[in-house]
Every structure is written in C-alpha cells, then in structure tokens.
Design a protein around this motif. Sequence first.
Motif, PDB file in Angstrom:
ATOM      1  N   ASP A  29     -31.383  23.746  35.703  1.00 54.05           N
ATOM      2  CA  ASP A  29     -30.962  24.934  36.777  1.00 54.05           C
ATOM      3  C   ASP A  29     -29.617  24.933  37.184  1.00 54.05           C
ATOM      4  N   ARG A  30     -29.046  25.852  38.035  1.00 57.89           N
ATOM      5  CA  ARG A  30     -27.814  26.101  38.706  1.00 57.89           C
ATOM      6  C   ARG A  30     -27.815  24.984  39.803  1.00 57.89           C
ATOM      7  N   GLN A  31     -29.001  24.876  40.509  1.00 53.78           N
ATOM      8  CA  GLN A  31     -29.097  23.858  41.572  1.00 53.78           C
ATOM      9  C   GLN A  31     -29.661  22.609  41.126  1.00 53.78           C
ATOM     10  N   ASN A  32     -28.922  21.735  40.218  1.00 52.35           N
ATOM     11  CA  ASN A  32     -29.486  20.728  39.652  1.00 52.35           C
ATOM     12  C   ASN A  32     -28.838  19.146  40.006  1.00 52.35           C
ATOM     13  N   SER A  33     -28.094  19.245  41.061  1.00 51.06           N
ATOM     14  CA  SER A  33     -27.566  18.073  41.370  1.00 51.06           C
ATOM     15  C   SER A  33     -27.592  17.591  42.895  1.00 51.06           C
ATOM     16  N   ILE A  34     -26.919  16.610  43.086  1.00 53.73           N
ATOM     17  CA  ILE A  34     -27.193  15.868  44.642  1.00 53.73           C
ATOM     18  C   ILE A  34     -25.925  15.415  45.118  1.00 53.73           C
ATOM     19  N   ALA A  35     -25.620  15.623  46.557  1.00 45.26           N
ATOM     20  CA  ALA A  35     -24.453  15.259  47.331  1.00 45.26           C
ATOM     21  C   ALA A  35     -24.958  14.580  48.463  1.00 45.26           C
ATOM     22  N   LEU A  36     -24.330  13.279  48.658  1.00 46.54           N
ATOM     23  CA  LEU A  36     -24.568  12.643  49.934  1.00 46.54           C
ATOM     24  C   LEU A  36     -23.015  12.563  50.410  1.00 46.54           C
ATOM     25  N   LEU A  37     -22.790  13.107  51.642  1.00 45.86           N
ATOM     26  CA  LEU A  37     -21.569  13.282  52.068  1.00 45.86           C
ATOM     27  C   LEU A  37     -21.315  12.700  53.708  1.00 45.86           C
ATOM     28  N   GLY A  38     -20.519  12.291  54.134  1.00 41.47           N
ATOM     29  CA  GLY A  38     -20.066  11.723  55.465  1.00 41.47           C
ATOM     30  C   GLY A  38     -19.873  10.547  55.583  1.00 41.47           C
ATOM     31  N   ASN A  98     -22.020  25.089  32.470  1.00 43.67           N
ATOM     32  CA  ASN A  98     -23.173  24.476  31.490  1.00 43.67           C
ATOM     33  C   ASN A  98     -24.140  24.109  32.123  1.00 43.67           C
ATOM     34  N   HIS A  99     -24.553  24.227  33.450  1.00 40.23           N
ATOM     35  CA  HIS A  99     -25.763  23.727  34.166  1.00 40.23           C
ATOM     36  C   HIS A  99     -25.914  22.236  33.778  1.00 40.23           C
ATOM     37  N   LYS A 100     -24.878  21.501  33.894  1.00 41.34           N
ATOM     38  CA  LYS A 100     -24.850  19.809  33.863  1.00 41.34           C
ATOM     39  C   LYS A 100     -25.014  19.139  35.135  1.00 41.34           C
ATOM     40  N   PRO A 101     -25.937  18.308  35.525  1.00 37.58           N
ATOM     41  CA  PRO A 101     -26.024  17.858  36.887  1.00 37.58           C
ATOM     42  C   PRO A 101     -24.740  16.766  37.237  1.00 37.58           C
ATOM     43  N   VAL A 102     -24.463  16.915  38.457  1.00 34.40           N
ATOM     44  CA  VAL A 102     -23.380  15.804  38.894  1.00 34.40           C
ATOM     45  C   VAL A 102     -24.218  15.129  40.444  1.00 34.40           C
ATOM     46  N   MET A 103     -23.863  13.868  40.439  1.00 34.52           N
ATOM     47  CA  MET A 103     -24.102  13.328  41.799  1.00 34.52           C
ATOM     48  C   MET A 103     -22.796  12.898  42.583  1.00 34.52           C
ATOM     49  N   VAL A 104     -22.599  13.377  43.605  1.00 44.36           N
ATOM     50  CA  VAL A 104     -21.285  13.301  44.437  1.00 44.36           C
ATOM     51  C   VAL A 104     -21.565  12.711  45.622  1.00 44.36           C
ATOM     52  N   SER A 105     -20.922  11.378  45.934  1.00 46.14           N
ATOM     53  CA  SER A 105     -20.728  10.962  47.138  1.00 46.14           C
ATOM     54  C   SER A 105     -19.226  11.130  47.793  1.00 46.14           C
ATOM     55  N   TYR A 157     -32.193   8.949  51.938  1.00 42.61           N
ATOM     56  CA  TYR A 157     -33.092   8.309  51.144  1.00 42.61           C
ATOM     57  C   TYR A 157     -34.254   9.290  50.585  1.00 42.61           C
ATOM     58  N   GLN A 158     -34.737  10.186  51.261  1.00 40.58           N
ATOM     59  CA  GLN A 158     -35.891  11.002  50.832  1.00 40.58           C
ATOM     60  C   GLN A 158     -35.074  12.051  49.991  1.00 40.58           C
ATOM     61  N   THR A 159     -34.007  12.546  50.314  1.00 44.92           N
ATOM     62  CA  THR A 159     -33.310  13.402  49.421  1.00 44.92           C
ATOM     63  C   THR A 159     -33.159  12.919  47.750  1.00 44.92           C
ATOM     64  N   ALA A 160     -32.622  11.580  47.660  1.00 41.80           N
ATOM     65  CA  ALA A 160     -32.528  10.791  46.627  1.00 41.80           C
ATOM     66  C   ALA A 160     -33.712  10.814  45.884  1.00 41.80           C
ATOM     67  N   HIS A 161     -34.807  10.407  46.600  1.00 39.22           N
ATOM     68  CA  HIS A 161     -36.020  10.266  46.158  1.00 39.22           C
ATOM     69  C   HIS A 161     -36.673  11.604  45.667  1.00 39.22           C
ATOM     70  N   ASP A 162     -36.615  12.545  46.241  1.00 38.27           N
ATOM     71  CA  ASP A 162     -37.053  13.981  45.971  1.00 38.27           C
ATOM     72  C   ASP A 162     -36.259  14.363  44.547  1.00 38.27           C
ATOM     73  N   LEU A 222     -26.958   6.473  45.461  1.00 31.68           N
ATOM     74  CA  LEU A 222     -26.822   7.078  44.146  1.00 31.68           C
ATOM     75  C   LEU A 222     -26.712   6.303  43.251  1.00 31.68           C
ATOM     76  N   SER A 223     -26.296   5.051  43.494  1.00 32.54           N
ATOM     77  CA  SER A 223     -26.049   4.319  42.331  1.00 32.54           C
ATOM     78  C   SER A 223     -27.759   3.602  41.910  1.00 32.54           C
ATOM     79  N   ALA A 224     -28.451   3.657  43.104  1.00 30.20           N
ATOM     80  CA  ALA A 224     -29.810   3.274  42.759  1.00 30.20           C
ATOM     81  C   ALA A 224     -30.682   4.302  41.908  1.00 30.20           C
ATOM     82  N   LEU A 225     -30.070   5.569  42.130  1.00 28.43           N
ATOM     83  CA  LEU A 225     -30.707   6.826  41.761  1.00 28.43           C
ATOM     84  C   LEU A 225     -30.215   7.014  40.134  1.00 28.43           C
ATOM     85  N   ALA A 226     -28.947   6.572  39.868  1.00 28.84           N
ATOM     86  CA  ALA A 226     -28.419   6.657  38.579  1.00 28.84           C
ATOM     87  C   ALA A 226     -29.268   5.465  37.797  1.00 28.84           C
ATOM     88  N   ASN A 227     -29.300   4.339  38.146  1.00 24.99           N
ATOM     89  CA  ASN A 227     -29.986   3.175  37.497  1.00 24.99           C
ATOM     90  C   ASN A 227     -31.422   3.642  37.053  1.00 24.99           C
TER      91      ASN A 227
END
Length: 172
Positions: free
Chosen positions: A21-30, A120-127, A5-10, A40-45
């Motif tokens: 930036d190169r580090q412009n994305s988020i991954a929630l794994l496990g 191209n430094h385009k963000p992804v969100m990955v689960s 949750y904190q990572t998604a908020h940050d 990630l859906s809440a973040l996207a919304n």
Amino acid sequence: MKDAYQTAHDYYTAFYEVREDRQNSIALLGQPGSGKTHLLSALANNLIRKKGVAVQYFPFVEGFNNLRDDLSALDGKIDRMQRVDVLLIDDLFKPAKGEPRATAWQVDQMYAVINHRYLNHKPVMVSSELDINALCNVDEALGTRIFEMCKDFIVTIQGDRFELNHRLAGAM
C-alpha cells in the motif's frame, strides 16, 4: 513510549496486509535516547527472522560518510537502498546543536531513495529526532512523502529528557 511500542507491534502484525500500500511504512520521531532505534531494530530483526523479509539498515550520519568516501560505488548503493524489501533509515537528518544535519547533496540522495520507494510502494522504517514539521522544513517534498508513507504508523515522542532519555536515567 507505550504508543511507540504498540505502533511497532501493530506494524509488524499488519506488515503483509500493508506492505504494498501507499501507507506501508513506520516512523518513530522525537526525543533522543527514547528507544526509537531499539524498537525499529527489534522490528527489523523480527521481519528478517520470522517473516523472511530483506531489511537494510542505513545509519544516516555514518551511511552518508560511507557513500561520500566511495563515490564510484554510489549508484550501486543507492540502487540497493531503493530496491531492498524494507529500508531502515536511522537518525534521519540527525541534528547537531539543534539544527538538522542535511547538505544539499544528502537531501538529493535521500530524496532519490525515498521518492523511488514512494512511487513503487516500498516500505521504509524511519527514526529521527525531528518531527514531521522539521523534516518538511529540511525538504517539504521528502518530508511529506515520508509522512504519507508512515501516517498509519507514526509516533512522535516528546517530553522531559530526564524521563524519556534512557541514558539520563537517575541523573536528576
């Protein structure tokens, strides 16, 4: 889960600062059922509604079934995934019986998308239920690109399924 949750908020708070930036994305794994897709859906919304960012949702299993069912539209769909402001890939290489579900064709298509976004430094969100090591075992070039893109905003959720999987709440 608090870390996720904190990572998604940050990530949401820093989005405009990191989006190119190169580090412009988020991954929630496990752990399955731990709320990765929900967060990630809440973040996207919130990115869509509050920041006016175009986000495309791509559910890995259903998305690839859709791509395979209409190969005449494949190039256009892959192009859209490469170019949209933010791409949310849900359940990347979703395991079946403990093994990642990844055909050579799926890996090739996913690599084309991720590599284009990486270059191209385009963000992804990955689960994904897979951690970075398991993603690299599927395809190291793909896994390491995802890691590099997400390394500032990555959480791997591990633990007792009866504590972390909301679908099993009250089962024990």
